[in-house]
Enzyme design. Structure first.
Site, short mmCIF file in Angstrom:
data_model
loop_
_atom_site.label_atom_id
_atom_site.label_comp_id
_atom_site.label_asym_id
_atom_site.label_seq_id
_atom_site.Cartn_x
_atom_site.Cartn_y
_atom_site.Cartn_z
N SER A 10 0.86 -1.19 0.00
CA SER A 10 0.00 0.00 0.00
C SER A 10 0.89 1.23 0.00
CB SER A 10 -0.88 0.01 1.25
OG SER A 10 -1.29 1.34 1.52
N HIS A 35 -1.17 -1.50 -4.24
CA HIS A 35 -2.46 -1.20 -3.61
C HIS A 35 -2.60 0.31 -3.42
CE1 HIS A 35 -5.89 -2.33 -0.99
NE2 HIS A 35 -5.51 -1.32 -0.22
N ASP A 37 -4.78 3.30 -1.99
CA ASP A 37 -5.85 3.62 -1.04
C ASP A 37 -6.44 4.98 -1.36
OD1 ASP A 37 -5.97 1.40 0.86
OD2 ASP A 37 -3.86 1.90 1.22
N MET A 39 -9.08 7.81 -0.54
CA MET A 39 -9.87 8.27 0.63
C MET A 39 -10.39 9.68 0.35
SD MET A 39 -7.28 7.12 3.61
CE MET A 39 -6.84 5.40 3.84
N HIS A 68 -8.37 0.57 -3.98
CA HIS A 68 -9.28 0.36 -2.85
C HIS A 68 -10.00 1.68 -2.58
CE1 HIS A 68 -9.47 -0.52 1.79
NE2 HIS A 68 -10.67 -0.50 1.22
N MET A 70 -12.22 4.01 -0.70
CA MET A 70 -12.87 4.28 0.60
C MET A 70 -13.52 5.64 0.47
SD MET A 70 -9.72 2.85 2.89
CE MET A 70 -8.61 3.02 1.48
N MET A 139 -11.30 -5.93 5.71
CA MET A 139 -10.51 -4.93 6.45
C MET A 139 -10.19 -5.48 7.83
SD MET A 139 -9.84 -2.33 4.59
CE MET A 139 -8.92 -1.54 5.93
N GLY A 144 -8.77 4.17 7.07
CA GLY A 144 -8.48 5.60 7.17
C GLY A 144 -7.01 5.90 7.34
N PHE A 145 -6.32 5.01 8.01
CA PHE A 145 -4.92 5.29 8.33
C PHE A 145 -4.08 4.03 8.28
CE2 PHE A 145 -7.77 8.12 10.57
CZ PHE A 145 -7.29 9.37 10.18
N GLY A 146 -2.82 4.22 7.87
CA GLY A 146 -1.85 3.13 7.96
C GLY A 146 -1.32 3.04 9.39
N GLY A 147 -0.58 2.00 9.66
CA GLY A 147 0.13 1.90 10.93
C GLY A 147 -0.70 1.46 12.13
N ASP A 173 -6.34 -6.46 4.71
CA ASP A 173 -5.77 -5.12 4.63
C ASP A 173 -5.83 -4.46 6.01
OD1 ASP A 173 -4.98 -2.56 3.97
OD2 ASP A 173 -6.66 -2.15 2.63
N GLY A 174 -4.65 -4.19 6.54
CA GLY A 174 -4.57 -3.44 7.79
C GLY A 174 -3.78 -4.18 8.85
N GLY A 195 1.37 -2.00 4.26
CA GLY A 195 1.72 -0.59 4.13
C GLY A 195 2.94 -0.24 4.94
N SER A 196 2.72 0.14 6.20
CA SER A 196 3.84 0.64 7.01
C SER A 196 4.91 -0.42 7.25
CB SER A 196 3.32 1.19 8.34
OG SER A 196 2.48 0.25 8.96
#
Ligand code: DX5
Ligand code: ZN
Length: 217
Positions: A10, A35, A37, A39, A68, A70, A139, A144-147, A173-174, A195-196
């Site tokens: 991501s 990926h 994202d 938003m 993706h 959102m 999900m 809304g946010f990575g990490g 994802d997440g 992602g992170s």
């Protein structure tokens, strides 16, 4: 789509000032999908980027572009992301009143269609469209946010979906990290958004390679 184990980095938490370089790093690390994202500040409490940036990423890479969405009103944006070069467009069941129509709209635009559910949405929300979709995205954090940290009960949803649809592409994802990705695979996922755990490391290329090796051994 074949049932194989896919790492989909991501770009949300990548270095946007060096986006081309970041894309190349994960590509060289063996990622097969990118990926994206998307938003809108309404469906989720964050804003990322739109079809213009997606089109630039498309030009910079031959990897599968996995968008993706959102966002509210995904019906309006599906043609724009298809035109930008998306290969897969995933929409949230919670973002539309007409999920069945939206799945077909995505496919008529020439893309694979994914449907996603937030952690608190039961898998029953998408059962009727399982036969039409190309992928389900479960999900494992509130979007809304990575990490963020993976919410463990989401793995049970994947287990139940896998039992219902043995050959479906199931993406998680997440909060996916090197130390929990095998549990995600064990639950039944075969596509892993990371992602992170890739972009917050000093060497995203080597980290991607480690993820790819881990899910394919
Ligand atoms: C969350 C996004 C994810 C996220 C993944 O709303 O859909 O793709 O950025 O990031 P990590 O792997 O850091 O949870
Ligand atoms: Zn995502």
């Amino acid at each position: 789509m074949n049932r194989m184990n896919i790492i989909a980095p991501s770009l949300l938490n990548s270095d946007f000032l060096n986006l081309g370089q970041q894309v190349k790093a994960v590509e060289q690390g063996g990622a097969e999908w990118l990926h994206l994202d998307i938003m809108d500040g309404n469906f989720v409490p964050n804003i990322s980027f739109g079809p213009g940036i997606a089109a630039n990423i498309r030009k910079a890479s031959s990897l599968v572009i996995d968008c993706h969405l959102m966002i509210e009103k995904p019906e309006y944006f599906v043609p724009l992301f298809a035109k930008a070069g998306a290969n897969i467009i995933t929409v949230h069941a919670e973002s539309t009143r007409h999920l069945d129509r939206l799945v077909h709209q995505i496919q008529e635009c020439g893309c694979k269609a994914g449907v996603s559910i937030n952690p608190a949405t039961p898998i029953e929300a998408i059962i009727q469209v399982l036969e039409s979709v190309d992928m389900v995205l479960v999900m494992s954090v509130n979007p809304g946010f990575g990490g963020q940290s993976l919410i463990p009960y989401c793995l049970d949803k994947i287990k139940r979906l896998r039992a219902l649809a043995p050959s479906l592409d199931i993406q998680i994802d997440g909060g996916v990290k090197l130390d929990n990705i095998l549990a995600c695979k064990e639950a039944g996922a075969n596509s892993f958004v990371v992602g992170s755990a890739i972009f917050a490391t000093p060497d995203p290329e080597t980290t991607t390679r480690e993820f790819v090796r881990l899910v394919n051994t």
